[in-house]
Design a protein around this motif. Structure first.
Motif, PDB file in Angstrom:
ATOM      1  N   ASN A  80       0.857  -1.174   0.000  1.00  0.00           N
ATOM      2  CA  ASN A  80       0.000   0.000   0.000  1.00  0.00           C
ATOM      3  C   ASN A  80       0.899   1.231   0.000  1.00  0.00           C
ATOM      4  O   ASN A  80       1.734   1.402   0.888  1.00  0.00           O
ATOM      5  N   GLU A  93       3.421   0.573   2.992  1.00  0.00           N
ATOM      6  CA  GLU A  93       3.023  -0.330   4.068  1.00  0.00           C
ATOM      7  C   GLU A  93       2.827  -1.715   3.485  1.00  0.00           C
ATOM      8  O   GLU A  93       2.239  -1.860   2.410  1.00  0.00           O
ATOM      9  N   PHE A 105       4.354  -6.479  10.286  1.00  0.00           N
ATOM     10  CA  PHE A 105       3.860  -5.276   9.624  1.00  0.00           C
ATOM     11  C   PHE A 105       5.001  -4.275   9.514  1.00  0.00           C
ATOM     12  O   PHE A 105       5.718  -4.024  10.483  1.00  0.00           O
ATOM     13  N   LYS A 107       6.161  -0.386   7.842  1.00  0.00           N
ATOM     14  CA  LYS A 107       5.796   0.897   7.234  1.00  0.00           C
ATOM     15  C   LYS A 107       7.101   1.657   7.057  1.00  0.00           C
ATOM     16  O   LYS A 107       7.816   1.908   8.028  1.00  0.00           O
ATOM     17  N   TRP A 120       7.880  -1.327  12.412  1.00  0.00           N
ATOM     18  CA  TRP A 120       8.377  -2.681  12.114  1.00  0.00           C
ATOM     19  C   TRP A 120       8.000  -3.539  13.305  1.00  0.00           C
ATOM     20  O   TRP A 120       8.727  -3.602  14.287  1.00  0.00           O
TER      21      TRP A 120
END
Length: 140
Positions: A80, A93, A105, A107, A120
């Motif tokens: 994303n 992301e 996850f 970013k 992170w």
């Protein structure tokens, strides 16, 4: 005839009781060791999954920072992309699977040919659902 002392029956009874206690302790020890081994194996699988996801996320972040046009997905992971006007950079992301219930996850902010990690973390993919099947005493 005069019988004195402990008879053979009470000695056998104490011996049987001691053998049963030892057998019970052996079973409890085995059960505890088996449960500890299952927990250690589950932890090892989670750690292995985390490091695989971490390596994949680093590869994705480096590929994104070197790319001219950022793709919608890399290595099968959906990306994303958004724009942060305060830093005038693109923000990507993505999430890499660690296990069936956890993901890593990430970013990142893309700054020129490099990237800066904003987030992170490992997170659950399932939401927490309380068990409402047990009746609870309302009080009073």
């Amino acid at each position: 005839m005069d019988k004195s002392g402990i008879g053979i029956g009470s000695t056998s009874l104490v011996l049987i009781l001691a053998v049963l206690c030892l057998a019970l302790f052996a079973f409890i020890s085995y059960s505890s060791a088996e449960n500890d081994m299952a927990l250690a194996n589950a932890e090892a699988e989670l750690i292995l999954g985390y490091y695989k996801a971490d390596a994949l996320a680093i590869s994705i972040a480096e590929s994104i920072s070197r790319a001219e046009n950022i793709p919608d997905s890399l290595f099968g992971v959906k990306i994303n992309l958004s724009r942060d006007e305060s830093t005038r950079s693109h923000v990507a992301e993505f999430a890499c699977a660690v296990s069936d219930r956890k993901e890593l996850f990430a970013k990142i902010a893309i700054i020129g040919d490099d990237y800066k990690v904003l987030v992170w973390r490992m997170q659950d993919t399932d939401g927490w659902n309380p068990d409402m099947t047990l009746p609870i005493w309302p009080g009073g």
